[in-house]
Design an enzyme around this catalytic site. Structure first.
Site, PDB file in Angstrom:
ATOM      1  N   THR A  33      -2.874   5.254   7.431  1.00 56.86           N
ATOM      2  CA  THR A  33      -3.434   6.384   6.669  1.00 56.86           C
ATOM      3  C   THR A  33      -2.430   7.537   6.623  1.00 56.86           C
ATOM      4  O   THR A  33      -2.238   8.181   5.589  1.00 56.86           O
ATOM      5  CB  THR A  33      -4.747   6.861   7.327  1.00 56.86           C
ATOM      6  N   SER A  42       0.842  -1.219   0.000  1.00 60.18           N
ATOM      7  CA  SER A  42       0.000   0.000   0.000  1.00 60.18           C
ATOM      8  C   SER A  42       0.870   1.258   0.000  1.00 60.18           C
ATOM      9  O   SER A  42       0.561   2.233  -0.677  1.00 60.18           O
ATOM     10  CB  SER A  42      -0.958  -0.005   1.193  1.00 60.18           C
ATOM     11  N   ASP A  78      23.308   1.329   9.000  1.00 59.76           N
ATOM     12  CA  ASP A  78      23.499  -0.051   9.476  1.00 59.76           C
ATOM     13  C   ASP A  78      22.948  -0.246  10.890  1.00 59.76           C
ATOM     14  O   ASP A  78      23.086  -1.305  11.478  1.00 59.76           O
ATOM     15  CB  ASP A  78      24.969  -0.467   9.395  1.00 59.76           C
ATOM     16  N   HIS A 137       8.719   3.341   8.917  1.00 54.60           N
ATOM     17  CA  HIS A 137       8.576   2.458  10.081  1.00 54.60           C
ATOM     18  C   HIS A 137       7.358   2.925  10.871  1.00 54.60           C
ATOM     19  O   HIS A 137       7.201   4.134  11.102  1.00 54.60           O
ATOM     20  CB  HIS A 137       9.842   2.538  10.952  1.00 54.60           C
TER      21      HIS A 137
HETATM   22  C1  GRF Z   1       3.234  -0.752   7.171  1.00 58.98           C
HETATM   23  O1  GRF Z   1       2.753  -0.671   8.491  1.00 58.98           O
HETATM   24  C2  GRF Z   1       4.611  -0.132   7.124  1.00 58.98           C
HETATM   25  O2  GRF Z   1       4.803   0.817   8.148  1.00 58.98           O
HETATM   26  C3  GRF Z   1       5.513  -1.288   7.386  1.00 58.98           C
HETATM   27  O3  GRF Z   1       4.906  -2.364   6.665  1.00 58.98           O
HETATM   28  C4  GRF Z   1       3.469  -2.217   6.801  1.00 58.98           C
HETATM   29  C5  GRF Z   1       2.770  -2.653   5.531  1.00 58.98           C
HETATM   30  O4  GRF Z   1       3.137  -1.787   4.510  1.00 58.98           O
HETATM   31  N1  GRF Z   1       6.842  -0.992   6.926  1.00 58.98           N
HETATM   32  P1  GRF Z   1       2.546  -1.952   2.998  1.00 58.98           P
HETATM   33  O5  GRF Z   1       1.029  -1.900   3.067  1.00 58.98           O
HETATM   34  O6  GRF Z   1       3.011  -3.300   2.468  1.00 58.98           O
HETATM   35  O7  GRF Z   1       3.121  -0.770   2.274  1.00 58.98           O
END
Ligand code: GRF
Length: 204
Positions: free
Chosen positions: A172, A13, A142, A109
Site C-alpha cells: 500500500t 500493481s 551495478d 524494493h
Molecule cells: C512488490 O512487492 C515490489 O516491491 C516488488 O515486486 C512486488 C510486486 O510488485 N518489486 P507489482 O505488484 O508487480 O508491482
C-alpha cells in the site's frame, strides 16, 4: 516531457499506479510497459490503459544474460526512454545493462534498504524482530538493490504479522511512494522522500 518505460514481471500493481499518475502536469508519460514474462498480468492492464506493451521472454536465452539484455535494449532503444522504472521486475540486470542506462533507471524494493537486499524481505524483518519495515525507491547501479536511495516509506511491524500481512501493508505504501518519487525524479529533483504511514490510513 520525459518518456518513461516500466519493466514488470507479474501483476504490475506498482506499474499501474505509475501509469495512472503520469497525467496532467506530471513531467513524464508512459511510453512502454515491457515484461520478461509473456503471462504477466500487468501487460493486459497496461494495454487497457492505452500504453504500448512488449515482451522479451528471458527463457529462450537460458543463462546468456547478455543476449537477453541485448534484446531488451533493442526494444527499449526503439522507444527512446528518458527514464526506466523497474516495478516488480524479477530479473537481475548485469552491470553492462545498468551502465548503459545509468542515472535513468529506478527500482522499488520491499524493504528499508540497506536492510534486506534480495528476496523474502518481510519474512527476514519479522524473524529479526524488527518493529519497523517498509519500501525503498533507489537508483539502479551495478550493486544489486544498492543504488542511491531517493525515497522510503515506513510501516510498523505488528506482533501478529505474517510475511503476507506485512507485504500487504508495505505494498500500500509502495503505491504511494513510487509515483511521488517518479514525479520528482522526472522533474530533476533528487532530494530523498521519506514517508511514514499517513495518519488516516488504518493499520491493516
Ligand atoms: C512488490 O512487492 C515490489 O516491491 C516488488 O515486486 C512486488 C510486486 O510488485 N518489486 P507489482 O505488484 O508487480 O508491482
Amino acid at each position: 516531457m520525459k518518456r518513461c518505460a516500466v519493466l514488470i514481471s507479474g501483476g504490475g500493481s506498482n506499474m499501474l499506479t505509475l501509469v495512472r499518475d503520469m497525467t496532467g502536469d506530471h513531467p513524464a508519460r508512459p511510453v512502454l510497459v515491457l515484461s520478461n514474462n509473456p503471462d504477466a498480468g500487468g501487460l493486459e492492464k497496461a494495454a487497457s490503459l492505452g500504453v504500448p506493451t512488449a515482451v522479451v521472454d528471458h527463457r529462450p536465452f537460458g543463462k546468456d544474460r547478455e543476449a537477453f539484455e541485448n534484446k531488451l535494449n533493442e526494444v527499449l532503444e526503439a522507444t527512446k526512454p528518458d527514464i526506466i522504472c523497474l516495478a516488480g521486475f524479477m530479473r537481475v540486470l548485469t552491470p553492462v545493462f545498468v551502465n548503459r542506462w545509468s542515472g535513468r533507471i529506478l527500482n522499488i524494493h520491499p524493504s528499508l534498504l540497506p536492510k534486506y537486499p534480495g528476496l523474502a524481505t518481510h519474512k527476514r524483518a519479522i524473524e529479526a524482530g524488527d518493529t519497523e519495515a517498509g519500501c525503498t525507491v533507489h537508483e539502479v547501479t551495478d550493486v544489486l538493490d544498492g543504488g542511491p536511495v531517493i525515497g522510503q516509506a515506513k510501516v510498523p511491524v505488528l506482533s501478529d504479522d505474517t510475511p503476507e500481512s506485512l507485504a500487504a501493508r508495505v505494498l500500500t505504501q509502495e503505491h504511494r511512494l513510487y509515483p511521488m518519487v517518479l514525479r520528482r525524479f522526472a522533474a530533476g529533483e533528487r532530494a530523498p522522500v521519506v514517508l511514514s504511514m499517513d495518519a488516516e490510513s488504518p493499520i491493516n
